[in-house]
Design a protein around this motif. Structure first.
Motif, mmCIF file in Angstrom:
data_model
loop_
_atom_site.group_PDB
_atom_site.id
_atom_site.type_symbol
_atom_site.label_atom_id
_atom_site.label_comp_id
_atom_site.label_asym_id
_atom_site.label_seq_id
_atom_site.Cartn_x
_atom_site.Cartn_y
_atom_site.Cartn_z
ATOM 1 N N PHE A 45 0.871 -1.174 0.000
ATOM 2 C CA PHE A 45 0.000 0.000 0.000
ATOM 3 C C PHE A 45 0.906 1.221 0.000
ATOM 4 O O PHE A 45 1.949 1.225 0.656
ATOM 5 C CB PHE A 45 -0.895 0.019 1.243
ATOM 6 N N ALA A 46 0.503 2.270 -0.693
ATOM 7 C CA ALA A 46 1.348 3.463 -0.772
ATOM 8 C C ALA A 46 1.658 4.027 0.605
ATOM 9 O O ALA A 46 2.772 4.508 0.861
ATOM 10 C CB ALA A 46 0.673 4.523 -1.638
ATOM 11 N N THR A 47 0.692 3.951 1.528
ATOM 12 C CA THR A 47 0.926 4.481 2.876
ATOM 13 C C THR A 47 2.031 3.735 3.607
ATOM 14 O O THR A 47 2.684 4.299 4.487
ATOM 15 C CB THR A 47 -0.365 4.412 3.708
ATOM 16 N N MET A 48 2.268 2.470 3.246
ATOM 17 C CA MET A 48 3.321 1.694 3.906
ATOM 18 C C MET A 48 4.709 2.216 3.559
ATOM 19 O O MET A 48 5.685 1.938 4.269
ATOM 20 C CB MET A 48 3.219 0.214 3.491
ATOM 21 N N ALA A 49 4.826 2.974 2.478
ATOM 22 C CA ALA A 49 6.133 3.485 2.050
ATOM 23 C C ALA A 49 6.515 4.775 2.760
ATOM 24 O O ALA A 49 7.680 5.197 2.695
ATOM 25 C CB ALA A 49 6.123 3.716 0.542
ATOM 26 N N LEU A 50 5.553 5.412 3.433
ATOM 27 C CA LEU A 50 5.844 6.670 4.105
ATOM 28 C C LEU A 50 6.862 6.451 5.224
ATOM 29 O O LEU A 50 6.679 5.606 6.095
ATOM 30 C CB LEU A 50 4.559 7.276 4.674
ATOM 31 N N GLY A 51 7.940 7.215 5.189
ATOM 32 C CA GLY A 51 9.017 7.052 6.156
ATOM 33 C C GLY A 51 10.089 6.079 5.705
ATOM 34 O O GLY A 51 11.118 5.916 6.367
ATOM 35 N N ILE A 86 -4.939 6.142 -1.755
ATOM 36 C CA ILE A 86 -4.935 7.184 -2.781
ATOM 37 C C ILE A 86 -6.214 8.018 -2.740
ATOM 38 O O ILE A 86 -6.200 9.231 -2.930
ATOM 39 C CB ILE A 86 -4.761 6.553 -4.183
ATOM 40 N N ALA A 87 -7.340 7.385 -2.447
ATOM 41 C CA ALA A 87 -8.628 8.088 -2.500
ATOM 42 C C ALA A 87 -8.943 8.876 -1.227
ATOM 43 O O ALA A 87 -9.680 9.857 -1.278
ATOM 44 C CB ALA A 87 -9.753 7.089 -2.765
ATOM 45 N N VAL A 88 -8.398 8.456 -0.086
ATOM 46 C CA VAL A 88 -8.760 9.082 1.187
ATOM 47 C C VAL A 88 -7.560 9.695 1.914
ATOM 48 O O VAL A 88 -7.595 10.867 2.300
ATOM 49 C CB VAL A 88 -9.461 8.058 2.120
ATOM 50 N N TYR A 89 -6.495 8.930 2.086
ATOM 51 C CA TYR A 89 -5.367 9.387 2.908
ATOM 52 C C TYR A 89 -4.760 10.715 2.453
ATOM 53 O O TYR A 89 -4.498 11.595 3.283
ATOM 54 C CB TYR A 89 -4.281 8.299 2.961
ATOM 55 N N PRO A 90 -4.530 10.926 1.158
ATOM 56 C CA PRO A 90 -3.943 12.208 0.735
ATOM 57 C C PRO A 90 -4.853 13.416 0.964
ATOM 58 O O PRO A 90 -4.372 14.546 1.022
ATOM 59 C CB PRO A 90 -3.696 12.001 -0.769
ATOM 60 N N ILE A 91 -6.148 13.182 1.077
ATOM 61 C CA ILE A 91 -7.072 14.279 1.363
ATOM 62 C C ILE A 91 -6.842 14.775 2.789
ATOM 63 O O ILE A 91 -6.837 15.977 3.066
ATOM 64 C CB ILE A 91 -8.532 13.831 1.166
#
Length: 389
Positions: free
Chosen positions: A118-124, A145-150
Motif C-alpha cells: 500500500f502506498a501508505t506503507m512506504a511513508l518514512g 490514494i482516495a482518502v489518505y492524501p485528502i
C-alpha cells in the motif's frame, strides 16, 4: 530474483490477492520475503521478517535500539548511503536516527525489488530501496490514494521521487494518484484483483422461479461501504410495497450506526447482519441472493463483487473508483451514481422488472468475463511480468 513485499501484517487465509501473488512468483522461480509489523502463526508461504519493536518501556526500548544497531554493523555502507539520502531530503539527525531504527530490517536485506503493498506503507521508508540498491514499487488499492492524501496533503511528494514502478488495481485510482502528484514518467501497470473462479462456481439461477427477493452485500461495516445510502434506497422500495430480505456479511466498528439506521428506516425485520463468515458460508449465502449490492462511497475494486458475478448473481454497484471497471454498466451488471439512494432505488426496480431472459443474459455475460479476465492464473502471470521490467 528476490522480491521484498512490505505489509502491515501477513495476509490471512481469505486474502487471495497477496497469497496468490506470492505463490505465483514462487512458481516462476522468484524468491519472496514479507516484511511486516506482525505475523500470523498460520502463515507459511514465505519467510517473514518482522519490523523492529517499539515499546513504551524506556529500558526495553533501549535494548531494542542496541540490538538493531548491532545487527546493522555488517551493513554500514548501506546505512551510510541511507543517511546521505535522508540528509538530502532534509531529515534532521534525530529523525534519521529514528528512521534508521524503524527501517533496520529492510536495510539489512539484499533485494532486487522492494514493493510496498500500500502506498501508505512506504511513508518514512521512501529512500530505503535506493540505499540497498533495489528497485522500488508501490501499489494503489483505494484508501491510500482516495482518502489518505485528502487528510494529509502532499504526503507522497518524497515517494514520487524514488519510485521505479507503480501497480494500480484500477484506472480511476491512477487518475487520483496523478492528481496528487504522481509523475507521468513513472511506469504503471494495472493488475486487478482476481478470484478462484473454480471455488465460486454455481448452479445457474432460474430467474423464472424467484419466490422471495434477497439482496446481499459483503463488506466491512464502515462508512466507505455506503450501507446507510443502501438502506435508504431499500426503505423507499419497502414503502412502495416490495417485500425483501437484505443480508449483510461482515463486521466492523460501525455496526450500531448501521443497525440503528435500519431500525429508524423501518427495516429492522428486513435486514439480517450475518457477521464475518468463511468463504464456504459466504458462497452458501450467495446462492440464495437475488441481487448483490455494493453501493460503496469509496472502493478500490472489490473482490466480493467478482465472487458474486462468478456465481451468476445480478450485481448493482456504485461508480466509486474501480467498481465501474469491475461491473460494466448494462452489460455485466449496473452502475449507479454514489450518494443517490433515489437513483439506486430506481435501478433496483429496473433490474427486478427485466424479464428472465434479460437477467440470464447479463448474469452469464458477467460469469464469462470474470472467468476470462479476473482469474488467479492471469493475475500471477502479470505480476511475474511486472518485476521483469
Amino acid at each position: 530474483m528476490k522480491i521484498g513485499i512490505v505489509l502491515s501484517q501477513t495476509p490471512g487465509y481469505s486474502e487471495t490477492f497477496f497469497n496468490s501473488k506470492i505463490s505465483g512468483l514462487q512458481k516462476n522461480g522468484m524468491e519472496v520475503r514479507l516484511f511486516c509489523q506482525s505475523k500470523n502463526d498460520d502463515f507459511s508461504l514465505c519467510p517473514v521478517i518482522v519490523s523492529p519493536k517499539v515499546s513504551r518501556n524506556p529500558l526495553l526500548q533501549t535494548w531494542y535500539f542496541i540490538k538493531e544497531f548491532l545487527l546493522l554493523i555488517p551493513h554500514l555502507p548501506v546505512v551510510f548511503r541511507y543517511i546521505k539520502l535522508e540528509r538530502k531530503e532534509g531529515s534532521g539527525l534525530v529523525q534519521i536516527f529514528k528512521k534508521t531504527y524503524l527501517n533496520a530490517h529492510l536495510l539489512r536485506e539484499k533485494l532486487d525489488w522492494l514493493h510496498f503493498g500500500f502506498a501508505t506503507m512506504a511513508l518514512g521508508s521512501e529512500t530505503v530501496a535506493r540505499a540497498i540498491g533495489a528497485k522500488m514499487a508501490v501499489s494503489f488499492r483505494g484508501f491510500d490514494i482516495a482518502v489518505y492524501p485528502i487528510k494529509n496533503p502532499d504526503c507522497y511528494i518524497t515517494l514520487w521521487r524514488y519510485l521505479d514502478k507503480v501497480h494500480t488495481i484500477s484506472n480511476d485510482l491512477l487518475v487520483l494518484a496523478k492528481k496528487h502528484g504522481l509523475p507521468e514518467t513513472v511506469p504503471v501497470e494495472k493488475i486487478t484483483p482476481a478470484i478462484d473462479v473454480n471455488l465460486f462456481q454455481s448452479t445457474p439461477t432460474d430467474f423464472k422461479k424467484i419466490e422471495h427477493i434477497v439482496f446481499m452485500t459483503t463488506g466491512r461495516l464502515h462508512w466507505k461501504k455506503g450501507f446507510l445510502e443502501t438502506l435508504e434506497a431499500l426503505a423507499m422500495l419497502k414503502s412502495e410495497g416490495l417485500d425483501f430480505t437484505y443480508k449483510i456479511i461482515g463486521e466492523g466498528n460501525e455496526y450500531e450506526r448501521i443497525a440503528f439506521a435500519a431500525y429508524q428506516l423501518g427495516l429492522k425485520d428486513n435486514v439480517h447482519f450475518l457477521g464475518k463468515l468463511p468463504h464456504a458460508e459466504v458462497k452458501k449465502e450467495l446462492e440464495s441472493a437475488t441481487i448483490y449490492l455494493q453501493y460503496s462511497i469509496q472502493e478500490g475494486f472489490c473482490n466480493a463483487v467478482l465472487e458474486a458475478q462468478a456465481m451468476g448473481k445480478l450485481c448493482i454497484v456504485s461508480n466509486a473508483e474501480g467498481l465501474p471497471e469491475n461491473v460494466l454498466d448494462g452489460i455485466t451488471g449496473w452502475v449507479a451514481p454514489k450518494y443517490n439512494p433515489q437513483v439506486l432505488s430506481e435501478t433496483i426496480q429496473k433490474v427486478l422488472a427485466l424479464n428472465p431472459e434479460q437477467k440470464k443474459l447479463i448474469a452469464e455475460t458477467a460469469q464469462m468475463r470474470v472467468k476470462e479476465e479476473f482469474n488467479i492464473e492471469k493475475q500471477q502471470r502479470k505480476f511475474v511480468e511486472f518485476y521483469r521490467f
